[in-house]
Motif scaffolding. Structure first.
Motif, short mmCIF file in Angstrom:
data_model
loop_
_atom_site.label_atom_id
_atom_site.label_comp_id
_atom_site.label_asym_id
_atom_site.label_seq_id
_atom_site.Cartn_x
_atom_site.Cartn_y
_atom_site.Cartn_z
N SER A 168 51.51 38.92 40.04
CA SER A 168 50.46 39.16 41.04
C SER A 168 49.58 37.92 41.07
CB SER A 168 49.63 40.40 40.68
OG SER A 168 50.40 41.57 40.82
N ARG A 169 49.95 36.96 41.93
CA ARG A 169 49.31 35.65 41.88
C ARG A 169 48.67 35.23 43.20
NH1 ARG A 169 53.39 31.50 39.66
NH2 ARG A 169 51.50 30.22 39.80
N ASP A 170 48.58 36.13 44.16
CA ASP A 170 48.01 35.76 45.46
C ASP A 170 46.54 35.34 45.36
OD1 ASP A 170 47.89 38.64 44.85
OD2 ASP A 170 46.75 38.80 46.70
N VAL A 171 45.85 35.80 44.32
CA VAL A 171 44.42 35.45 44.16
C VAL A 171 44.21 33.97 43.88
CG1 VAL A 171 43.74 37.75 43.39
CG2 VAL A 171 44.54 36.07 41.70
N GLU A 172 45.28 33.27 43.53
CA GLU A 172 45.16 31.85 43.22
C GLU A 172 44.88 31.00 44.45
OE1 GLU A 172 48.65 30.72 41.00
OE2 GLU A 172 48.48 32.47 39.69
N GLU A 173 45.11 31.57 45.64
CA GLU A 173 44.99 30.79 46.87
C GLU A 173 43.54 30.43 47.18
OE1 GLU A 173 46.97 32.90 49.96
OE2 GLU A 173 48.89 32.91 48.93
N ASP A 174 42.66 31.44 47.19
CA ASP A 174 41.27 31.13 47.53
C ASP A 174 40.23 31.84 46.66
OD1 ASP A 174 41.72 33.65 48.55
OD2 ASP A 174 40.80 33.27 50.49
N ILE A 175 40.58 32.98 46.07
CA ILE A 175 39.59 33.74 45.31
C ILE A 175 39.28 33.06 43.97
CG2 ILE A 175 39.09 35.95 44.21
CD1 ILE A 175 40.72 37.26 46.44
N ILE A 176 40.30 32.66 43.23
CA ILE A 176 40.06 31.98 41.96
C ILE A 176 39.29 30.67 42.16
CG2 ILE A 176 41.14 30.91 39.94
CD1 ILE A 176 41.37 33.99 40.01
N PRO A 177 39.69 29.82 43.11
CA PRO A 177 38.89 28.60 43.33
C PRO A 177 37.44 28.87 43.72
CG PRO A 177 41.04 28.40 44.37
CD PRO A 177 40.92 29.81 43.92
N THR A 178 37.21 29.92 44.50
CA THR A 178 35.83 30.27 44.87
C THR A 178 35.03 30.67 43.65
OG1 THR A 178 36.50 30.95 47.09
CG2 THR A 178 34.42 31.84 46.25
N CYS A 179 35.60 31.48 42.79
CA CYS A 179 34.90 31.90 41.57
C CYS A 179 34.55 30.68 40.73
CB CYS A 179 35.77 32.86 40.77
SG CYS A 179 35.94 34.51 41.50
N ARG A 180 35.47 29.77 40.60
CA ARG A 180 35.23 28.60 39.76
C ARG A 180 34.19 27.68 40.37
NH1 ARG A 180 41.42 28.40 37.43
NH2 ARG A 180 40.85 29.63 35.59
N GLU A 181 34.19 27.57 41.66
CA GLU A 181 33.17 26.75 42.32
C GLU A 181 31.78 27.30 42.07
OE1 GLU A 181 31.58 26.05 46.85
OE2 GLU A 181 33.70 26.49 46.58
N LEU A 182 31.66 28.62 42.04
CA LEU A 182 30.36 29.27 41.91
C LEU A 182 29.99 29.60 40.47
CD1 LEU A 182 30.65 31.73 44.96
CD2 LEU A 182 29.46 29.52 44.88
N GLY A 183 30.86 29.31 39.51
CA GLY A 183 30.57 29.61 38.11
C GLY A 183 30.67 31.09 37.78
N ILE A 184 31.62 31.77 38.43
CA ILE A 184 31.82 33.21 38.23
C ILE A 184 33.02 33.42 37.33
CG2 ILE A 184 32.38 35.38 39.39
CD1 ILE A 184 31.00 34.24 41.90
N GLY A 185 32.87 34.28 36.32
CA GLY A 185 33.97 34.60 35.42
C GLY A 185 35.02 35.45 36.11
N ILE A 186 36.22 35.44 35.54
CA ILE A 186 37.36 36.14 36.13
C ILE A 186 37.89 37.14 35.11
CG2 ILE A 186 39.69 35.86 37.04
CD1 ILE A 186 38.67 32.83 37.60
N VAL A 187 37.96 38.40 35.51
CA VAL A 187 38.50 39.46 34.65
C VAL A 187 39.80 39.94 35.26
CG1 VAL A 187 38.10 41.75 33.68
CG2 VAL A 187 36.19 40.12 33.88
N ALA A 188 40.89 39.76 34.54
CA ALA A 188 42.23 40.05 35.06
C ALA A 188 42.69 41.42 34.60
CB ALA A 188 43.21 38.98 34.60
N TYR A 189 42.78 42.36 35.55
CA TYR A 189 43.32 43.67 35.19
C TYR A 189 44.83 43.70 35.48
CZ TYR A 189 43.37 45.51 40.06
OH TYR A 189 43.61 45.75 41.40
N SER A 190 45.50 44.64 34.86
CA SER A 190 46.97 44.76 34.92
C SER A 190 47.65 43.42 34.62
CB SER A 190 47.41 45.30 36.28
OG SER A 190 46.96 46.61 36.48
#
Length: 354
Positions: free
Chosen positions: A184-206
């Protein structure tokens, strides 16, 4: 047993164990609820092992999982953990509805606090985005709850990059919870980069693909009739024959490295960065012990690239959730489904399972 390191989750000051514990399966979705005493023992074992980041939701049951955690966190245990729960689903007249209006946010939080038996929630997520209510309004109410001391940090779950930006402008978002694993890697397109730009942590479920990256197709032989995974598209015969190739490749590499497939899959998530905390769920102490062993598995850049090559987004067949149950899918991550009658879904799937 592997040493569980600590990480900074986001840039607002929250520190958690580098791996958390998803508590959903203890109460719902993965077959019948498990014995309460066994689950409390498991939670205490996790905490004593250094896994102190616990994840629940009022919709797990509904309510029973929070009540379970409330019992587990008595007698001085609360001070040892980072407690995350969520709001956003309301059940009324046989229907489920996504809610993000201020009145509901406040009422939901009061219910969370009462069931958990705590004065404050460490990380409070909006589980899904209510498209009828501007995110600025919802986060504005959450900001008030922070100021009142009822919650410490604000999170979002299953939100689009644009929504994350808008929310973060009202009050800093500490973490975004999303499904992220080798398949499940679709979040790598824009959501993960947005979180990193804003200094937001990422919690990976499943992070283990709901067990598929641990056991492969044989997982289906072990599921009870109540287990909602039986209805997931990726586990259906027309997709399973293709998807099993991913597990076979993971299993082959795990054998080469002297670890289990689940440890390898979890290690991949850990190697995505120190701002990522996977929260695998389990109901068995032996599986828990195996999961934290992933913290000791090291991947070379070449091994990581090999894993990603045969577990790319395009190599997975089937969506994350069944049609009708799918609130936010690979194709519709920016939309939400409201008011789906429970009678139209398998009973085990009457709430969103993360």
């Amino acid at each position: 047993m592997a040493q569980v390191r600590r990480i900074k989750l986001g840039s607002q000051g929250l520190e958690v164990s580098a791996q958390g514990l998803g508590c959903l399966g203890m109460s719902v979705f993965y077959g019948p609820p498990k014995p309460e005493s066994d689950m409390i023992s498991l939670i205490h074992h996790a905490i004593n092992s250094g896994v102190t980041f616990l994840d629940t939701f009022d919709a797990y049951g509904p309510f029973t999982n929070e009540i379970l955690l409330g019992k587990a966190l008595k007698d001085g245990v609360r001070e040892k953990v980072e407690l995350a729960t969520k709001f956003g689903l309301r059940y009324s007249d046989g229907k489920r509805e996504i809610r993000g209006d201020p009145q509901y946010v406040r009422a939901a939080c009061e219910g969370n606090l009462k069931r958990l038996g705590v004065d404050s929630i460490d990380l409070y997520y909006q589980h899904q985005i209510d498209t009828r209510v501007p995110i600025e309004v919802t986060v504005g109410e959450l900001k008030k709850l922070v100021e009142e001391g009822k919650i410490k940090y604000i999170g979002l779950s299953e939100a689009s990059a644009a929504t994350i930006r808008r929310a973060h402008a009202v009050h800093p978002i500490t973490a975004v919870q999303l499904e992220w694993s080798l398949w499940s890697r679709d979040v790598e397109e824009d959501i993960i980069p947005t979180c990193r730009e804003l200094g937001i942590g990422i919690v990976a479920y499943s992070p283990l693909g709901r067990g598929f990256l641990s056991s492969g197709p044989k997982l289906l032989d072990e599921l009870t009739k109540e287990d909602y995974r039986k209805h997931l598209p990726r586990f259906q015969p027309e997709n399973l024959e293709h998807n099993k190739k991913i597990f076979e490749r993971v299993n082959e590499m795990a054998a080469r490295k002297g670890c289990t497939p689940s440890q390898l899959a979890l290690a991949w998530v850990h190697h995505e960065g120190n701002d990522v905390c996977p929260i695998p769920g389990t109901t068995k102490i032996e599986n828990f012990n195996q999961n934290i062993g992933a913290l000791s598995v090291k991947l070379t850049p070449e091994e990581k690239a090999e894993l990603e090559a045969f577990a790319s987004m395009d190599n997975v067949k089937g969506d994350r959730y069944a049609t009708g149950f799918l609130l936010i899918s690979r194709q519709t991550r920016r939309h939400s489904l409201r008011g789906k009658p429970l009678k139209d879904m398998p009973s085990a799937m009457s709430s969103f399972a993360s």
